[in-house]
Scaffold this motif. Structure first.
Motif, mmCIF file in Angstrom:
data_model
loop_
_atom_site.group_PDB
_atom_site.id
_atom_site.type_symbol
_atom_site.label_atom_id
_atom_site.label_comp_id
_atom_site.label_asym_id
_atom_site.label_seq_id
_atom_site.Cartn_x
_atom_site.Cartn_y
_atom_site.Cartn_z
ATOM 1 N N ARG A 174 0.851 -1.200 0.000
ATOM 2 C CA ARG A 174 0.000 0.000 0.000
ATOM 3 C C ARG A 174 0.883 1.246 0.000
ATOM 4 N N MET A 175 0.874 1.980 -1.097
ATOM 5 C CA MET A 175 1.691 3.190 -1.212
ATOM 6 C C MET A 175 0.847 4.393 -0.831
ATOM 7 N N CYS A 176 1.218 5.032 0.252
ATOM 8 C CA CYS A 176 0.438 6.139 0.820
ATOM 9 C C CYS A 176 1.117 7.459 0.480
ATOM 10 N N GLU A 177 0.711 8.038 -0.624
ATOM 11 C CA GLU A 177 1.248 9.332 -1.033
ATOM 12 C C GLU A 177 0.680 10.433 -0.150
ATOM 13 N N LEU A 178 1.494 11.407 0.156
ATOM 14 C CA LEU A 178 0.998 12.579 0.867
ATOM 15 C C LEU A 178 1.611 13.827 0.254
ATOM 16 N N TYR A 179 0.998 14.943 0.523
ATOM 17 C CA TYR A 179 1.479 16.212 -0.024
ATOM 18 C C TYR A 179 1.503 17.244 1.089
ATOM 19 N N GLY A 180 2.560 17.999 1.144
ATOM 20 C CA GLY A 180 2.649 19.095 2.093
ATOM 21 C C GLY A 180 4.084 19.594 2.152
ATOM 22 N N SER A 181 4.271 20.896 2.201
ATOM 23 C CA SER A 181 5.615 21.460 2.317
ATOM 24 C C SER A 181 5.964 21.625 3.786
ATOM 25 N N THR A 182 7.251 21.745 4.074
ATOM 26 C CA THR A 182 7.715 21.872 5.455
ATOM 27 C C THR A 182 7.033 23.027 6.160
ATOM 28 N N GLU A 183 6.943 24.169 5.478
ATOM 29 C CA GLU A 183 6.405 25.376 6.111
ATOM 30 C C GLU A 183 4.924 25.586 5.855
ATOM 31 N N GLY A 184 4.325 24.741 5.000
ATOM 32 C CA GLY A 184 2.954 24.974 4.548
ATOM 33 C C GLY A 184 1.894 24.741 5.615
ATOM 34 N N ASN A 185 0.667 25.170 5.316
ATOM 35 C CA ASN A 185 -0.448 25.029 6.256
ATOM 36 C C ASN A 185 -1.525 24.086 5.725
ATOM 37 N N LEU A 186 -1.144 23.232 4.763
ATOM 38 C CA LEU A 186 -2.100 22.322 4.148
ATOM 39 C C LEU A 186 -1.442 20.976 3.890
ATOM 40 N N CYS A 187 -2.212 19.922 4.086
ATOM 41 C CA CYS A 187 -1.694 18.575 3.823
ATOM 42 C C CYS A 187 -2.770 17.755 3.122
ATOM 43 N N PHE A 188 -2.381 17.027 2.091
ATOM 44 C CA PHE A 188 -3.260 16.053 1.447
ATOM 45 C C PHE A 188 -2.699 14.657 1.700
ATOM 46 N N MET A 189 -3.594 13.695 1.875
ATOM 47 C CA MET A 189 -3.180 12.306 2.056
ATOM 48 C C MET A 189 -4.014 11.422 1.144
ATOM 49 N N ASN A 190 -3.335 10.602 0.367
ATOM 50 C CA ASN A 190 -4.021 9.674 -0.532
ATOM 51 C C ASN A 190 -4.336 8.392 0.246
#
Length: 623
Positions: free
Chosen positions: A360-376
């Motif tokens: 199961r490959m769990c991609e996520l998105y978010g920058s170190t300083e950012g205020n938003l995160c996406f998780m697949n």
């Protein structure tokens, strides 16, 4: 009360019909519900911290786990196992050294320059136990950037790994001039101005420091500084608060991880992925992590089998390296059931599954300083995250139209940004508010302000500009498309084109340079390329340029290709035009300008011929 057979049959039929409708029209409904319940549960816990001002930080959680499961393995490094109690007591020793020395006080910033090793974590935890904020320094950065990092975070103390001390020899005098004390993880040092730690830790007490020193009363207090590359050139110190570190630590748990998992961390600890998600996530679950000094594709699966690894961290390049390894028997014989990371290309994703099993490959998105995160959390191939109606109520984000040629968002006649349609690519913006604050960068309000976009949809609003082009499809899956502006990724690192441009500008024969990233088929991210103008009275020297970039730039930031031009194309606002350069790539058969390639075997930039171009595309050249 009695039900007739007909009414029971109708009820069953109705339930079955609803189930069919749900499967056809809302196939991800229950997975979305279970995921959102977890998000809301964890968010409620953080809200309680805010209300009561009793913040349980990551270090507090670690101390709790050390008391609850003291003899459980926390860290495995090069075959040696360290329990929760081992790391807790060793970090106490380090804290007590500085406490006895009286050189640090609560609220101070301390810089940490170390490669992956157990003492990285012990130093990090020990300093946090004193109430200090720790600045993780990238071990690839050079002297000029290193000095800049201290100015950003205000650190007056540096703890350096034994194997990295010699690399500081040229700038130790500068540290002394700036009253920066240097502590090395050694028993003795030939540098009289460098103090040693290991000998003092051997004699120090392993008793806990007063809890009041590490106590935090606000989730918004800074606990770390993690340096990122951006459009400003030199590294920027992203402020990492307790709120951000706690959110990151919930990643594995949100994906279904548990205390029975063994997490493999081959990424550098100075990155937020390894430290906040990897180590922090291990602590949150009460699990075990295997720390690798440096990623090795040839050792990866042997390590996973040896240590019974169940979860591993990755960046896209890592999985591609594994797929490029020679095929071997028993590649699917392992206990790994989950990979967590980002940047995994669809073709690599499919090949990875084919070679190594349905992990199961769990991609996520978010920058170190950012205020938003996406998780697949669904695991759809090619998506970095998933949204839905309820997620959008909790996290306010928008995709807006972006003009690639002018390198800026498109605004209407009223001056406001325009939403893209479903499936269209747009610039990702995240609204700044109480539930999604942006803490910015240490040492510069200007840098923080540059990441903001104001008056986006109404007068007075403010959004965090991710600098990423994304698309959201009809099923609410979110896909990464590209970076915009003056930053690109190569070998898992952000490359700031302004910094590379400034370094190139120091070469005596270069009059002007324009740095950008180009795609190389079969490789993740973009490789560095520079269009340069040679001074009229000078000649291009591939050898001199090679020596310069080798000494002054980290490996991932060195331009692989050079393009000699007579003049630079500019935008209407007198900014260097990159769009057409990026589009034209580095093919010598379609570009009239002279092209050069960074050749390590020749120790020079050599002419890029059609033959050489072909060998690069075939993967025969070291990049």
């Amino acid at each position: 009360m009695f039900f007739s057979l007909g009414s029971v049959t109708a009820l069953v039929a109705g339930i079955f019909a609803l189930h069919v409708v749900q499967k056809l029209c809302f196939p991800y409904f229950w997975k979305d519900v279970f995921y959102l319940v977890k998000v809301i549960r964890y968010g409620a816990r953080l809200e309680i911290f805010k209300i009561t001002s009793k913040v349980v930080t990551i270090i507090d959680r670690f101390v709790q786990q050390a008391e609850r499961i003291p003899t459980k393995p926390f860290l495995i490094y090069e075959g040696i196992t360290y329990t929760y109690q081992d790391i807790n007591e060793r970090s106490n020793k380090l804290a007590n050294v500085f406490l006895e020395q009286g050189t640090l006080k609560k609220g101070d910033s301390v810089a940490l320059l170390m490669n992956n090793e157990p003492d990285f974590i012990c130093v990090w935890f020990g300093l946090i136990k004193l109430g200090c904020a720790v600045a993780f320094l990238n071990t690839n950065i050079k002297s000029r950037s290193l000095l800049h990092c201290f100015n950003c975070c205000g650190a007056k103390t540096l703890v350096v790994g034994a194997d990295l001390l010699d690399s500081l020899e040229d700038i130790l005098p500068s540290f002394l001039e700036d009253n920066i004390s240097v502590w090395a993880m050694k028993n003795e040092s030939s540098h009289t101005e460098v103090q040693t730690l290991l000998d003092k830790m051997d004699k120090a007490s392993d008793k806990p420091t007063p809890p009041a020193l590490r106590a935090a009363t606000s989730l918004k207090a800074a606990t770390l500084y993690i340096f990122t590359s951006g459009t400003t050139g030199l590294p920027k110190a992203a402020v990492i608060t307790h709120l951000q570190s706690l959110k990151a630590a919930a990643g594995f748990w949100a994906y279904g991880g548990s205390e029975d998992d063994v997490v493999y961390i081959p990424l550098p600890l100075y990155h937020s992925a390894a430290s906040l998600i990897g180590v922090g996530g291990t602590i949150e679950m009460g699990a075990t992590c295997v720390l690798k000094k440096k990623f090795s594709a040839s050792q990866f699966w042997n390590d996973c089998r040896k240590y019974d690894v169940t979860i591993f961290q990755y960046i896209g390049e890592l999985c591609r390296y594994l797929c490029n390894q020679p095929k071997a028997e028993g590649e699917k014989k392992h206990k790994v059931h989950m990979g967590v990371g980002n940047g995994l290309r669809q073709d690599v994703w499919r090949e990875f599954h084919r070679r190594f099993g349905e992990i199961r490959m769990c991609e996520l998105y978010g920058s170190t300083e950012g205020n938003l995160c996406f998780m697949n959390h669904i695991g759809k191939i090619g998506a970095v995250g998933r949204s839905n109606f309820f997620y959008k109520l909790l996290f306010k984000y928008d995709l807006v139209r972006y003009d690639m040629v002018r390198d800026e968002p498109v605004r209407n006649s009223q001056g406001f940004c325009q939403h893209v349609n479903k499936g269209e690519t747009g610039l990702l913006l995240s609204k700044i508010g109480a539930s999604s604050p942006f803490f910015g960068y240490a040492g510069s309000k200007q840098l923080t302000e540059k990441k903001l976009m104001r008056n986006v949809f109404v007068k007075g609003d403010a959004y965090f500009n991710t600098g990423d082009l994304m698309a959201e499809d009809a099923e609410d899956f979110i896909c990464f498309k590209d970076r915009v502006g003056d930053t690109f990724r190569w070998k898992g690192e952000n490359v700031a084109t302004t910094e590379v441009t400034e370094v190139l500008g120091l070469v005596d024969f270069i009059q002007e340079a324009n740095v950008y990233g180009v795609e190389i088929p079969g490789n993740e991210g973009r490789a560095g390329m520079a269009a340069i103008i040679v001074r009229p009275e000078c000649e291009f020297s591939g050898k001199k340029l090679f020596d310069h970039v080798l000494n002054d730039l980290p490996g991932y930031a060195r331009p692989l290709f050079i393009r000699l031009q007579e003049s630079m194309e500019m935008t209407g606002t007198f900014k260097q035009q990159k769009f057409n350069l990026v589009k034209s790539g580095f093919n010598p058969s379609t570009i009239c300008d002279r092209l050069y390639f960074l050749d390590f075997s020749e120790k020079s930039y050599v002419p890029l011929t059609n033959t050489l171009y072909g060998s690069i595309l075939a993967g025969e050249r070291k990049l």
